[in-house]
Motif scaffolding. Structure first.
Motif, PDB file in Angstrom:
ATOM      1  N   ARG A  12       0.807  -1.218   0.000  1.00  0.00           N
ATOM      2  CA  ARG A  12       0.000   0.000   0.000  1.00  0.00           C
ATOM      3  C   ARG A  12       0.843   1.272   0.000  1.00  0.00           C
ATOM      4  NH1 ARG A  12      -2.933  -3.970   2.333  1.00  0.00           N
ATOM      5  NH2 ARG A  12      -5.199  -3.856   2.127  1.00  0.00           N
ATOM      6  N   GLY A  13       2.145   1.129   0.123  1.00  0.00           N
ATOM      7  CA  GLY A  13       3.022   2.293   0.158  1.00  0.00           C
ATOM      8  C   GLY A  13       3.021   2.996   1.496  1.00  0.00           C
ATOM      9  N   PHE A  14       2.580   2.290   2.563  1.00  0.00           N
ATOM     10  CA  PHE A  14       2.529   2.869   3.890  1.00  0.00           C
ATOM     11  C   PHE A  14       3.838   2.613   4.623  1.00  0.00           C
ATOM     12  CE2 PHE A  14      -2.366   2.064   4.105  1.00  0.00           C
ATOM     13  CZ  PHE A  14      -2.563   3.035   3.148  1.00  0.00           C
ATOM     14  N   ARG A  15       3.956   3.207   5.790  1.00  0.00           N
ATOM     15  CA  ARG A  15       5.111   2.990   6.669  1.00  0.00           C
ATOM     16  C   ARG A  15       4.606   2.568   8.036  1.00  0.00           C
ATOM     17  NH1 ARG A  15       9.139   6.704   4.668  1.00  0.00           N
ATOM     18  NH2 ARG A  15       9.230   6.242   2.468  1.00  0.00           N
ATOM     19  N   ALA A  16       5.441   1.880   8.784  1.00  0.00           N
ATOM     20  CA  ALA A  16       5.079   1.478  10.144  1.00  0.00           C
ATOM     21  C   ALA A  16       6.317   1.527  11.022  1.00  0.00           C
ATOM     22  CB  ALA A  16       4.482   0.076  10.139  1.00  0.00           C
ATOM     23  N   VAL A  17       6.107   1.831  12.286  1.00  0.00           N
ATOM     24  CA  VAL A  17       7.175   1.807  13.273  1.00  0.00           C
ATOM     25  C   VAL A  17       6.703   0.988  14.468  1.00  0.00           C
ATOM     26  CG1 VAL A  17       8.190   4.008  12.568  1.00  0.00           C
ATOM     27  CG2 VAL A  17       6.450   3.981  14.350  1.00  0.00           C
ATOM     28  N   GLU A  18       7.677   0.433  15.190  1.00  0.00           N
ATOM     29  CA  GLU A  18       7.381  -0.370  16.372  1.00  0.00           C
ATOM     30  C   GLU A  18       7.953   0.313  17.598  1.00  0.00           C
ATOM     31  OE1 GLU A  18       8.967  -4.493  18.366  1.00  0.00           O
ATOM     32  OE2 GLU A  18       9.112  -4.270  16.203  1.00  0.00           O
ATOM     33  N   ASN A  19       7.171   0.298  18.685  1.00  0.00           N
ATOM     34  CA  ASN A  19       7.641   0.832  19.960  1.00  0.00           C
ATOM     35  C   ASN A  19       6.814   0.216  21.077  1.00  0.00           C
ATOM     36  OD1 ASN A  19       7.224   3.181  22.193  1.00  0.00           O
ATOM     37  ND2 ASN A  19       9.316   3.108  21.410  1.00  0.00           N
ATOM     38  N   ALA A  20       7.493  -0.289  22.089  1.00  0.00           N
ATOM     39  CA  ALA A  20       6.855  -0.799  23.306  1.00  0.00           C
ATOM     40  C   ALA A  20       5.731  -1.795  23.015  1.00  0.00           C
ATOM     41  CB  ALA A  20       6.343   0.359  24.154  1.00  0.00           C
ATOM     42  N   GLY A  21       5.967  -2.693  22.074  1.00  0.00           N
ATOM     43  CA  GLY A  21       4.978  -3.723  21.780  1.00  0.00           C
ATOM     44  C   GLY A  21       3.809  -3.259  20.932  1.00  0.00           C
ATOM     45  N   GLN A  22       3.903  -2.054  20.385  1.00  0.00           N
ATOM     46  CA  GLN A  22       2.853  -1.507  19.537  1.00  0.00           C
ATOM     47  C   GLN A  22       3.419  -1.215  18.153  1.00  0.00           C
ATOM     48  OE1 GLN A  22      -0.513  -0.761  20.618  1.00  0.00           O
ATOM     49  NE2 GLN A  22       0.204  -2.131  22.227  1.00  0.00           N
ATOM     50  N   VAL A  23       2.560  -1.305  17.154  1.00  0.00           N
ATOM     51  CA  VAL A  23       2.929  -0.929  15.794  1.00  0.00           C
ATOM     52  C   VAL A  23       2.079   0.274  15.422  1.00  0.00           C
ATOM     53  CG1 VAL A  23       3.029  -1.641  13.382  1.00  0.00           C
ATOM     54  CG2 VAL A  23       3.444  -3.309  15.174  1.00  0.00           C
ATOM     55  N   VAL A  24       2.737   1.335  14.993  1.00  0.00           N
ATOM     56  CA  VAL A  24       2.049   2.531  14.531  1.00  0.00           C
ATOM     57  C   VAL A  24       2.161   2.542  13.013  1.00  0.00           C
ATOM     58  CG1 VAL A  24       1.969   5.048  14.606  1.00  0.00           C
ATOM     59  CG2 VAL A  24       2.613   3.760  16.649  1.00  0.00           C
ATOM     60  N   ILE A  25       1.012   2.572  12.349  1.00  0.00           N
ATOM     61  CA  ILE A  25       0.978   2.506  10.892  1.00  0.00           C
ATOM     62  C   ILE A  25       0.557   3.865  10.352  1.00  0.00           C
ATOM     63  CG2 ILE A  25      -0.012   1.312   8.903  1.00  0.00           C
ATOM     64  CD1 ILE A  25      -0.875  -0.704  11.459  1.00  0.00           C
ATOM     65  N   PHE A  26       1.382   4.438   9.507  1.00  0.00           N
ATOM     66  CA  PHE A  26       1.100   5.707   8.843  1.00  0.00           C
ATOM     67  C   PHE A  26       0.443   5.357   7.512  1.00  0.00           C
ATOM     68  CE2 PHE A  26       4.714   6.168  11.605  1.00  0.00           C
ATOM     69  CZ  PHE A  26       4.426   7.318  12.323  1.00  0.00           C
ATOM     70  N   CYS A  27      -0.838   5.548   7.418  1.00  0.00           N
ATOM     71  CA  CYS A  27      -1.620   5.110   6.256  1.00  0.00           C
ATOM     72  C   CYS A  27      -1.630   6.168   5.161  1.00  0.00           C
ATOM     73  CB  CYS A  27      -3.033   4.752   6.701  1.00  0.00           C
ATOM     74  SG  CYS A  27      -3.084   3.429   7.908  1.00  0.00           S
ATOM     75  N   ASN A  28      -0.450   6.603   4.802  1.00  0.00           N
ATOM     76  CA  ASN A  28      -0.277   7.551   3.710  1.00  0.00           C
ATOM     77  C   ASN A  28       1.152   7.397   3.204  1.00  0.00           C
ATOM     78  OD1 ASN A  28       1.525   9.425   5.211  1.00  0.00           O
ATOM     79  ND2 ASN A  28      -0.319   9.729   6.448  1.00  0.00           N
ATOM     80  N   ARG A  29       1.491   8.119   2.182  1.00  0.00           N
ATOM     81  CA  ARG A  29       2.832   8.008   1.591  1.00  0.00           C
ATOM     82  C   ARG A  29       3.705   9.214   1.912  1.00  0.00           C
ATOM     83  NH1 ARG A  29       2.299   4.548  -3.780  1.00  0.00           N
ATOM     84  NH2 ARG A  29       0.640   3.185  -3.066  1.00  0.00           N
ATOM     85  N   ASP A  30       3.249  10.025   2.850  1.00  0.00           N
ATOM     86  CA  ASP A  30       4.034  11.204   3.249  1.00  0.00           C
ATOM     87  C   ASP A  30       5.313  10.771   3.962  1.00  0.00           C
ATOM     88  OD1 ASP A  30       1.956  12.673   2.254  1.00  0.00           O
ATOM     89  OD2 ASP A  30       1.139  13.218   4.218  1.00  0.00           O
ATOM     90  N   PRO A  31       6.366  11.568   3.866  1.00  0.00           N
ATOM     91  CA  PRO A  31       7.615  11.212   4.563  1.00  0.00           C
ATOM     92  C   PRO A  31       7.425  11.288   6.086  1.00  0.00           C
ATOM     93  CG  PRO A  31       7.814  13.365   3.509  1.00  0.00           C
ATOM     94  CD  PRO A  31       6.485  12.801   3.099  1.00  0.00           C
ATOM     95  N   ILE A  32       8.206  10.495   6.779  1.00  0.00           N
ATOM     96  CA  ILE A  32       8.215  10.495   8.238  1.00  0.00           C
ATOM     97  C   ILE A  32       9.513  11.158   8.673  1.00  0.00           C
ATOM     98  CG2 ILE A  32       8.240   9.053  10.321  1.00  0.00           C
ATOM     99  CD1 ILE A  32       6.782   6.925   8.612  1.00  0.00           C
ATOM    100  N   ARG A  33       9.407  12.220   9.482  1.00  0.00           N
ATOM    101  CA  ARG A  33      10.584  12.941   9.929  1.00  0.00           C
ATOM    102  C   ARG A  33      10.660  12.910  11.453  1.00  0.00           C
ATOM    103  NH1 ARG A  33       8.356  15.974   5.839  1.00  0.00           N
ATOM    104  NH2 ARG A  33       7.180  17.260   7.302  1.00  0.00           N
ATOM    105  N   PRO A  34      11.747  12.369  11.994  1.00  0.00           N
ATOM    106  CA  PRO A  34      11.913  12.422  13.454  1.00  0.00           C
ATOM    107  C   PRO A  34      11.982  13.864  13.926  1.00  0.00           C
ATOM    108  CG  PRO A  34      13.529  10.957  12.445  1.00  0.00           C
ATOM    109  CD  PRO A  34      12.841  11.690  11.339  1.00  0.00           C
ATOM    110  N   LEU A  35      11.440  14.135  15.091  1.00  0.00           N
ATOM    111  CA  LEU A  35      11.424  15.503  15.624  1.00  0.00           C
ATOM    112  C   LEU A  35      12.614  15.803  16.512  1.00  0.00           C
ATOM    113  CD1 LEU A  35       7.639  15.866  16.436  1.00  0.00           C
ATOM    114  CD2 LEU A  35       8.890  16.713  14.458  1.00  0.00           C
ATOM    115  N   HIS A  36      13.461  14.867  16.773  1.00  0.00           N
ATOM    116  CA  HIS A  36      14.625  15.130  17.631  1.00  0.00           C
ATOM    117  C   HIS A  36      15.901  14.743  16.951  1.00  0.00           C
ATOM    118  CE1 HIS A  36      15.171  10.877  18.762  1.00  0.00           C
ATOM    119  NE2 HIS A  36      13.864  10.840  18.605  1.00  0.00           N
TER     120      HIS A  36
END
Length: 76
Positions: A52-76
């Motif tokens: 689907r062209g999505f991205r996902a990240v894992e943290n603390a036993g959870q998966v966060v799925i970004f349901c779009n094709r926009d870039p993901i930029r860390p804030l720190h």
């Protein structure tokens, strides 16, 4: 007495995930990594994310799925 969870097929689980209002509108959804592994399997799940062209990240036993094709930029 504990209640057993209702069984759901991998296909139905994926359909419900990607048909959710947040996913359909290009938002973000979160799921338990344990559920992903137990119901769908990580390989198939990641394939569906990539297809689907999505991205996902894992943290603390959870998966966060970004349901779009926009870039993901860390804030720190």
């Amino acid at each position: 007495m504990t209640t057993l969870p209702v069984e759901i097929s991998a296909e139905r689980w994926l359909c419900q995930l990607f048909a959710s209002r947040a996913a359909a509108s290009g938002g973000i959804v979160r799921r338990s990594l344990r559920d992903v592994d137990r119901i769908v399997g990580r390989t198939r799940f990641l394939h569906e994310i990539e297809r689907r062209g999505f991205r996902a990240v894992e943290n603390a036993g959870q998966v966060v799925i970004f349901c779009n094709r926009d870039p993901i930029r860390p804030l720190h």
